[in-house]
Enzyme design. Structure first.
Site, short mmCIF file in Angstrom:
data_model
loop_
_atom_site.label_atom_id
_atom_site.label_comp_id
_atom_site.label_asym_id
_atom_site.label_seq_id
_atom_site.Cartn_x
_atom_site.Cartn_y
_atom_site.Cartn_z
N ILE A 60 -2.77 -3.40 6.93
CA ILE A 60 -1.53 -3.05 6.22
C ILE A 60 -0.50 -2.41 7.15
CG2 ILE A 60 -2.41 -2.88 3.84
CD1 ILE A 60 -3.00 0.13 4.43
N TYR B 86 2.96 9.90 -0.51
CA TYR B 86 4.06 9.32 0.28
C TYR B 86 5.42 9.57 -0.39
CZ TYR B 86 0.26 6.57 2.49
OH TYR B 86 -0.90 6.16 3.12
N ASN C 92 5.27 -9.28 12.13
CA ASN C 92 3.92 -8.79 11.79
C ASN C 92 3.23 -9.68 10.75
OD1 ASN C 92 4.39 -6.65 13.50
ND2 ASN C 92 4.66 -5.11 11.91
N HIS D 90 -7.90 9.26 -1.87
CA HIS D 90 -7.23 9.27 -0.57
C HIS D 90 -8.10 9.87 0.55
CE1 HIS D 90 -2.86 9.01 1.00
NE2 HIS D 90 -3.68 8.90 2.01
N LYS E 179 2.89 -1.09 8.86
CA LYS E 179 4.14 -0.55 8.32
C LYS E 179 5.27 -0.81 9.31
CE LYS E 179 7.24 3.00 8.79
NZ LYS E 179 7.87 3.52 10.04
N SER E 180 6.43 -1.17 8.79
CA SER E 180 7.64 -1.18 9.62
C SER E 180 8.84 -1.09 8.69
CB SER E 180 7.74 -2.45 10.47
OG SER E 180 8.95 -2.42 11.19
N LYS F 247 -2.85 5.64 -4.19
CA LYS F 247 -3.98 6.53 -3.90
C LYS F 247 -3.81 7.86 -4.61
CE LYS F 247 -3.68 4.57 0.74
NZ LYS F 247 -2.24 4.59 1.02
N ASP G 92 0.85 -1.20 0.00
CA ASP G 92 0.00 0.00 0.00
C ASP G 92 0.87 1.24 0.00
OD1 ASP G 92 -2.89 1.15 0.74
OD2 ASP G 92 -1.38 2.25 1.89
N ARG H 195 10.49 -6.82 12.81
CA ARG H 195 9.06 -6.49 12.93
C ARG H 195 8.31 -6.81 11.64
NH1 ARG H 195 9.62 -0.48 15.68
NH2 ARG H 195 10.21 -1.16 17.78
N1 LIG Z 1 -5.36 6.16 3.81
C1 LIG Z 1 -4.79 6.91 4.71
O1 LIG Z 1 -5.16 8.08 4.92
C2 LIG Z 1 -3.68 6.38 5.52
C3 LIG Z 1 -3.09 5.18 5.17
N2 LIG Z 1 -2.07 4.66 5.91
C4 LIG Z 1 -1.52 3.36 5.48
O2 LIG Z 1 -1.51 2.47 6.61
C5 LIG Z 1 -0.17 1.99 6.80
C6 LIG Z 1 0.08 1.66 8.26
O3 LIG Z 1 -0.14 2.76 9.08
P1 LIG Z 1 1.02 3.52 9.87
O4 LIG Z 1 0.49 4.80 10.35
O5 LIG Z 1 2.22 3.51 9.05
O6 LIG Z 1 1.22 2.74 11.19
P2 LIG Z 1 1.12 1.30 11.86
O7 LIG Z 1 -0.10 1.33 12.69
O8 LIG Z 1 1.33 0.21 10.90
O9 LIG Z 1 2.39 1.40 12.83
C7 LIG Z 1 3.67 1.65 12.34
C8 LIG Z 1 4.55 2.09 13.51
O10 LIG Z 1 4.62 1.04 14.48
C9 LIG Z 1 5.95 0.54 14.55
N3 LIG Z 1 5.85 -0.92 14.52
C10 LIG Z 1 5.47 -1.70 13.49
N4 LIG Z 1 5.48 -3.00 13.83
C11 LIG Z 1 5.88 -3.04 15.13
C12 LIG Z 1 6.11 -4.11 16.03
N5 LIG Z 1 5.93 -5.37 15.67
N6 LIG Z 1 6.52 -3.80 17.29
C13 LIG Z 1 6.71 -2.51 17.66
N7 LIG Z 1 6.52 -1.46 16.84
C14 LIG Z 1 6.11 -1.73 15.57
C15 LIG Z 1 6.69 1.09 13.34
O11 LIG Z 1 8.04 1.32 13.64
P3 LIG Z 1 9.27 0.96 12.65
O12 LIG Z 1 8.85 1.30 11.26
O13 LIG Z 1 10.35 1.87 13.17
O14 LIG Z 1 9.58 -0.49 12.84
C16 LIG Z 1 5.96 2.40 13.10
O15 LIG Z 1 6.43 3.39 14.00
C17 LIG Z 1 0.67 3.15 6.27
O16 LIG Z 1 2.02 2.82 6.10
C18 LIG Z 1 -0.07 3.49 5.00
O17 LIG Z 1 0.22 2.53 4.00
C19 LIG Z 1 -1.63 5.29 7.03
C20 LIG Z 1 -2.14 6.51 7.40
C21 LIG Z 1 -3.20 7.16 6.67
O1 LIG Z 2 -0.68 8.62 5.45
C1 LIG Z 2 -1.68 8.91 4.76
O2 LIG Z 2 -2.13 8.15 3.92
C2 LIG Z 2 -2.31 10.21 4.98
O3 LIG Z 2 -3.22 10.55 4.29
C3 LIG Z 2 -1.80 11.06 6.07
O4 LIG Z 2 -0.46 11.23 5.97
C4 LIG Z 2 -2.45 12.42 6.03
O5 LIG Z 2 -2.08 13.03 4.87
C5 LIG Z 2 -2.11 13.21 7.21
O6 LIG Z 2 -1.80 12.67 8.25
C6 LIG Z 2 -2.20 14.65 7.11
O7 LIG Z 2 -1.90 15.22 8.33
#
Ligand SMILES: NC(=O)C1=CN([C@@H]2O[C@H](COP(=O)(O)OP(=O)(O)OC[C@H]3O[C@@H](n4cnc5c(N)ncnc54)[C@H](OP(=O)(O)O)[C@@H]3O)[C@@H](O)[C@H]2O)C=CC1
Ligand SMILES: O=C(O)C(=O)[C@@H](O)[C@H](O)C(=O)CO
Length: 282
Positions: free
Chosen positions: A235, A57, A247, A115, A237-238, A82, A52, A243
């Site tokens: 989905i 991004y 995950n 988005h 992220k790490s 997106k 994703d 991790r």
């Molecule tokens: N449509 C939208 O508006 C949005 C979509 N998204 C999508 O959702 C995805 C996931 O959301 P996101 O906000 O990135 O966050 P997550 O909820 O997936 O959490 C990611 C964070 O948690 C940490 N982490 C991951 N796995 C572990 C673990 N096993 N133990 C401890 N810490 C862990 C990561 O650290 P580290 O990386 O340092 O390991 C990072 O800081 C995004 O990457 C994106 O693709 C996100 C926000 C908005």
């Molecule tokens: O991560 C995403 O997909 C988002 O849409 C966010 O980053 C969003 O743009 C946001 O957090 C703006 O403050």
């Protein structure tokens, strides 16, 4: 080339258009372009097949390089990107899609999402009509939305005569989105959870340690398993290889109904980590 669910090692969910999506994928928000190449390469090595990303991004190119260099057959991969807010509108969507595909280095996209609904722009209907053209032209398999609320989904479905395949929304134990999930189920929309770990902020909640200990797993694995058992597409992220691997390892244990209820009880009215979709404008 359409994703072939029979190649997937994780469960898949069949969307309302007949395509399937792996229930567990890999997100790359906040990962710089070169880091995205490394992280996606690692994720693909571990076994993730759904990725994703998003135009905003700024890592579609790195993601695309990892995909190209993996040597994995295109029909084993499910790729989502997106459309960003200022590209909404019919013609601008078609242009933005081509640019995303160029950066990703792909001919075909599995899932394209609007988005954010961007109520003040009021262009999501024309934008979705452009998505319908991309789907009819065979450039995209599935079309959906992200951060849409019930009233906006209702207006969209009414206006375009098609129900989005997916709504990708903020969803984690502090924001369990019960009403929106129920609406999705009633309409045949799949729920995809963004920030499934609350961007890492929910992991320290004391509720998870005993559940994790009982199953011999980590709090993150407990939360991801909770999502899977709720029926969400998820989905995480790490950028940390251990991790990324752990995950992905959430199919060897099962939470009890009682454990699921304990996690549901963490829901709070102000549980958002991101913007409110009705107010977010950019
Ligand atoms: N449509 C939208 O508006 C949005 C979509 N998204 C999508 O959702 C995805 C996931 O959301 P996101 O906000 O990135 O966050 P997550 O909820 O997936 O959490 C990611 C964070 O948690 C940490 N982490 C991951 N796995 C572990 C673990 N096993 N133990 C401890 N810490 C862990 C990561 O650290 P580290 O990386 O340092 O390991 C990072 O800081 C995004 O990457 C994106 O693709 C996100 C926000 C908005
Ligand atoms: O991560 C995403 O997909 C988002 O849409 C966010 O980053 C969003 O743009 C946001 O957090 C703006 O403050």
């Amino acid at each position: 080339m359409t994703f072939s669910p029979e190649t997937s090692t994780v469960p898949t969910i069949v969307l309302n258009d007949g395509h399937a999506i792996p229930q567990l994928g890999f997100g790359v928000w906040q990962v710089p372009d070169d880091g995205a190449q490394a992280a996606v390469t690692e994720a693909l090595k571990v076994g993730y097949r759904s990725i994703d990303t998003a135009k905003v991004y700024e890592n579609e190119a790195g993601t695309g390089k990892a995909i190209a260099e993996s040597g994995i057959a295109r029909d084993e991969l499910f790729i989502t990107t997106k459309l960003w807010n200022d590209d909404q509108g019919y013609d601008s969507t078609l242009t933005a899609f081509d640019a995303s595909m160029e950066r990703l280095g792909l001919e075909y996209l599995d899932l394209y999402l609007i988005h954010w609904q961007q109520l003040d722009r009021d262009k999501y209907i024309d934008t979705f009509k452009a998505f319908q053209k991309l789907k009819a032209d065979g450039r995209v398999g599935s079309i959906g939305v992200s951060n849409f609320t019930v009233p906006t989904l209702e207006k969209l479905i009414d206006a375009v005569g098609e129900t989005p395949a997916i709504n990708q929304i903020e969803l984690h134990p502090r924001l369990i989105q019960e009403e929106l999930r129920a609406f999705h189920t009633s309409q045949g929309i799949a729920t995809e959870a963004w920030s499934p770990l609350g961007s890492g902020t929910v992991l320290d909640d004391p509720a998870f340690a005993p559940i994790a200990e009982a199953h011999g797993v980590t709090p993150a694995q407990v939360i991801l398993r909770w999502h899977i058992q709720l029926g969400n597409v998820v989905i995480p992220k790490s950028v940390t290889p251990e991790r990324i691997a752990s995950n992905f390892d959430v199919f060897g244990f099962e939470l009890s109904n009682d454990e699921i209820q304990q996690i549901n009880a963490l829901d709070t009215p102000d549980g958002r980590t991101g913007p409110d979709p009705d107010k977010f404008s950019s």
